[in-house]
Motif scaffolding. Sequence first.
Motif, mmCIF file in Angstrom:
data_model
loop_
_atom_site.group_PDB
_atom_site.id
_atom_site.type_symbol
_atom_site.label_atom_id
_atom_site.label_comp_id
_atom_site.label_asym_id
_atom_site.label_seq_id
_atom_site.Cartn_x
_atom_site.Cartn_y
_atom_site.Cartn_z
ATOM 1 N N GLU A 268 1.255 -0.998 0.090
ATOM 2 C CA GLU A 268 0.259 0.099 0.202
ATOM 3 C C GLU A 268 0.713 1.313 0.152
ATOM 4 O OE1 GLU A 268 -3.124 0.147 3.339
ATOM 5 O OE2 GLU A 268 -3.612 -2.203 2.732
ATOM 6 N N ARG A 269 1.945 1.357 -0.530
ATOM 7 C CA ARG A 269 2.884 2.135 -0.883
ATOM 8 C C ARG A 269 3.221 2.790 -2.077
ATOM 9 N NH1 ARG A 269 3.838 4.812 3.924
ATOM 10 N NH2 ARG A 269 4.444 3.640 6.016
ATOM 11 N N GLY A 270 2.563 3.891 -2.741
ATOM 12 C CA GLY A 270 3.117 4.835 -3.785
ATOM 13 C C GLY A 270 3.846 4.783 -4.117
ATOM 14 N N GLY A 271 4.745 4.899 -3.138
ATOM 15 C CA GLY A 271 6.243 4.943 -3.819
ATOM 16 C C GLY A 271 6.751 4.693 -4.309
ATOM 17 N N TRP A 272 5.843 2.597 -4.229
ATOM 18 C CA TRP A 272 6.481 1.921 -5.111
ATOM 19 C C TRP A 272 6.259 1.750 -6.781
ATOM 20 C CZ3 TRP A 272 10.749 -0.728 -3.957
ATOM 21 C CH2 TRP A 272 10.387 -1.140 -2.653
ATOM 22 N N LEU A 273 5.098 2.291 -7.223
ATOM 23 C CA LEU A 273 4.617 2.366 -7.829
ATOM 24 C C LEU A 273 5.402 3.572 -8.743
ATOM 25 C CD1 LEU A 273 0.827 2.699 -7.457
ATOM 26 C CD2 LEU A 273 2.101 0.697 -8.697
ATOM 27 N N PHE A 274 5.679 4.274 -8.226
ATOM 28 C CA PHE A 274 6.786 6.104 -8.362
ATOM 29 C C PHE A 274 7.960 4.678 -9.307
ATOM 30 C CE2 PHE A 274 10.562 9.274 -7.965
ATOM 31 C CZ PHE A 274 9.679 9.839 -9.012
ATOM 32 N N VAL A 275 8.827 4.651 -8.667
ATOM 33 C CA VAL A 275 10.060 3.705 -8.433
ATOM 34 C C VAL A 275 9.699 2.846 -9.765
ATOM 35 C CG1 VAL A 275 12.131 2.122 -7.926
ATOM 36 C CG2 VAL A 275 10.888 3.933 -6.317
ATOM 37 N N GLY A 276 8.492 1.929 -9.537
ATOM 38 C CA GLY A 276 8.782 1.220 -11.602
ATOM 39 C C GLY A 276 7.708 1.931 -12.364
ATOM 40 N N GLY A 277 7.478 2.935 -12.015
ATOM 41 C CA GLY A 277 7.402 3.884 -13.593
ATOM 42 C C GLY A 277 8.502 4.722 -14.111
ATOM 43 N N VAL A 278 9.589 5.121 -12.912
ATOM 44 C CA VAL A 278 10.428 5.294 -13.275
ATOM 45 C C VAL A 278 11.907 4.964 -14.464
ATOM 46 C CG1 VAL A 278 12.841 6.615 -12.831
ATOM 47 C CG2 VAL A 278 10.763 7.103 -12.216
ATOM 48 N N LEU A 279 11.645 3.189 -13.810
ATOM 49 C CA LEU A 279 12.296 2.038 -13.640
ATOM 50 C C LEU A 279 11.244 1.195 -15.777
ATOM 51 C CD1 LEU A 279 12.422 -0.187 -11.217
ATOM 52 C CD2 LEU A 279 14.526 1.263 -12.514
ATOM 53 N N PHE A 280 10.365 1.743 -15.531
ATOM 54 C CA PHE A 280 9.316 1.520 -16.900
ATOM 55 C C PHE A 280 9.779 2.372 -17.767
ATOM 56 C CE2 PHE A 280 5.672 1.928 -19.678
ATOM 57 C CZ PHE A 280 5.665 0.704 -20.084
ATOM 58 N N VAL A 281 9.876 3.677 -18.007
ATOM 59 C CA VAL A 281 9.920 4.969 -18.723
ATOM 60 C C VAL A 281 11.720 4.576 -19.289
ATOM 61 C CG1 VAL A 281 11.075 7.002 -19.310
ATOM 62 C CG2 VAL A 281 8.500 6.279 -17.738
ATOM 63 N N VAL A 282 12.228 3.721 -18.216
ATOM 64 C CA VAL A 282 14.243 4.493 -17.893
ATOM 65 C C VAL A 282 14.081 2.901 -19.635
ATOM 66 C CG1 VAL A 282 16.083 3.454 -17.324
ATOM 67 C CG2 VAL A 282 14.948 4.575 -16.689
ATOM 68 N N GLY A 283 13.299 1.787 -19.066
ATOM 69 C CA GLY A 283 13.569 0.478 -20.077
ATOM 70 C C GLY A 283 13.294 0.595 -21.204
ATOM 71 N N ALA A 284 11.729 0.881 -21.314
ATOM 72 C CA ALA A 284 11.092 1.553 -22.436
ATOM 73 C C ALA A 284 11.997 2.701 -23.636
ATOM 74 C CB ALA A 284 9.623 2.117 -22.570
ATOM 75 N N ILE A 285 12.647 2.934 -22.941
ATOM 76 C CA ILE A 285 13.673 4.187 -23.892
ATOM 77 C C ILE A 285 14.743 3.085 -24.361
ATOM 78 C CG2 ILE A 285 14.629 5.967 -23.519
ATOM 79 C CD1 ILE A 285 12.765 8.033 -22.405
ATOM 80 N N GLY A 286 15.546 2.430 -23.395
ATOM 81 C CA GLY A 286 16.743 1.995 -23.531
ATOM 82 C C GLY A 286 16.130 0.766 -24.531
ATOM 83 N N ALA A 287 15.180 -0.151 -24.832
ATOM 84 C CA ALA A 287 14.763 -1.004 -25.398
ATOM 85 C C ALA A 287 14.563 -0.452 -27.047
ATOM 86 C CB ALA A 287 13.441 -1.417 -24.776
ATOM 87 N N TYR A 288 13.503 0.783 -26.826
ATOM 88 C CA TYR A 288 13.993 1.325 -28.498
ATOM 89 C C TYR A 288 15.301 1.213 -29.197
ATOM 90 C CZ TYR A 288 11.984 4.844 -31.705
ATOM 91 O OH TYR A 288 11.997 5.792 -33.067
ATOM 92 N N LEU A 289 16.152 2.336 -27.990
ATOM 93 C CA LEU A 289 17.142 2.059 -28.833
ATOM 94 C C LEU A 289 18.249 1.268 -29.245
ATOM 95 C CD1 LEU A 289 18.172 5.676 -26.289
ATOM 96 C CD2 LEU A 289 17.085 5.615 -28.408
#
Length: 473
Positions: A268-289
Motif C-alpha cells: 500500500e505504498r505509492g512510492g513503489w509505483l513511482f519507482v516502478g514507473g521510472v524504471l519502466f520509462v528508462v527500460g522502454a527508452i533503452g529498449a527502443y534505442l
Amino acid sequence: MRTANSQPGFLGFVHRRRRGAELFLLILALAVGIGGYAAVGIGVDGSVPTNIVGYGGWLVVLIVACHVAVRITAPYADPVLLPVVAALNGLGLAVIRRLDLAEIESVKGTERVPHVFANDQLVWMTIGVALFIGTLVVLRDHRVLQRYTYTTGLAAIVLLILPMLPIIGNEVNGARIWIDLGPVGMQPGEIAKVLLVIALAGYLVVHRDALALAGRRFLFIDLPRGRDLGPILGMWLIGMGILVFQRDLGSSLLFFGLFLTMLYVATERGGWLFVGGVLFVVGAIGAYLVTPHVQGRVDSWLDPFGAWDTGSQQVGLSMFGMAWGGLLGQGFGNGRPELIPYAESDFIVGAIGEELGLTGVMAVVLMYGLIVERGLRAALVCRDGFGKLVACGLAVIFAIQVFVVIGGVTDLIPLTGLTTPFLSYGGSSLVANWVIIALVLRISDQARRPIPDLSFEEPSEVETTQIVKAVRP
C-alpha cells in the motif's frame, strides 16, 4: 440483515452455494458457443454445419463436467466465473471456425492443404478442462502452495530461459518464446506467469512489512528504502532480459506490471509505483534505442498505414475491418477477416469487430471485466494474506493482458503479440488460463465457505460446582 442469498458466517454473512445460478448461466454460455458455431455455418455456407450435433454435444460434455467438478469440490465458489469463461471460449471457437472456412475456400482448386485451427483449439480446450478439474480435485486448500514459494519461483525462471536454449528453443515471427517438444510446440511463459504469481505472493506476504517501510520523501511521495529495492530491480532486469534476448515485448510488460501491482497491493505504498514507473520509462527508452524489433513496433504504432510497405500491415488491416464493421458488424460470413494476418491468434478482436461490430467487442470487454472483478472480489473476501495476493495477481494477469492486446489491435499502444485469453488460438495460453480460473475458484470457495460454529454452551451451576471440586487440591 439476513437476505435470501446469505446465511450466518464469520463477522456477518456469507453467500450460499449458488450452483443453480451457475448452471443457468452456463446454459446461456453454451447458447453463445453453439449458437455462434451454427451462425458461422449459416453465414458462410447457408446451412447449419453438419457436425453441429457432435460439436455441440462435446462442448456440453466439457462444460457440464466443469460444473459438476465445481459443485463437488468447490461448492461455495463464485457462480459467475465459469459461465463467463465458457462463453468466451465458445465464441472464440466459433470465430476461429469462421476463419478456417475462409481458408478452406481460398485454397479450392489448389494443391495446398488448409490448416484447420478450430479442431486443434477444441482439443486444447479439452486438455485445459481436464487440468481445470484436476486442479480443483488435487488442490483442496490454496494455502498449501505457499510452501513452494521459492520452488515455483525457480521453476518460473527456468521456464522463461528454456526458449533461449539452442536445441529446443524456436523463434516465431521475430520472438523467441517457443520450445519444440517433438511434434508439439508450446510457450513456457504462459505456465511461468502462473508460477510467478504464486512465488510473488509467497514472498510478499512474508516480507511486506519490511517493504512497506518508508524511506526519503520526494514530491509528497514516501519512497522505499534503498536496501529494499532489490526485488523490483531484479524483476526489472528479468523483464528487460525477456525483451532484449527473446524480443517479446508483451511478456516483458506483463511480468513487470504484474510484479509492480502485487507489490503495491501488498505494501500500500505509492512510492513503489513511482519507482516502478521510472524504471519502466528508462527500460522502454533503452529498449527502443537498442532493439530494432521494438523500434518497428513503435513505428507501426505511430503510423500504422505509413508502415504498409515494410510488411507491418496487421494493425492497418484490423482498423479497416473494424471501421467496416461499424456498430453492429457485417455478420458472420459477410466480412473479410481472413485478410488480417494472424487473425485467429493476435488479431481475433479485429475479426470480431469486423463481423460482430463495436457491440460485439464491447460485450467481449465486458466479459473480461467481469473476470477481473470476480477475481478481485475473491481477493477482498479471502481470509488469508497469501490467498488475497494470489487472487489479485491472477486477476491482474487478465487485466494487463486484455488491455495490452486490445490496445495494440486498436492502435492505442504499440502491438505486443500477446494472445487474447480464451478467444485466440493457442494451446499454451488456453490451458494456462483454465488453470488460472481453477485457482481463483478454489480461493473463492475457501473465502465464501462458512466457518464451522465453534461456540459452546456455558456449564450449569451444578456442573461448575462439580468441576471446581474435581480440580480443588
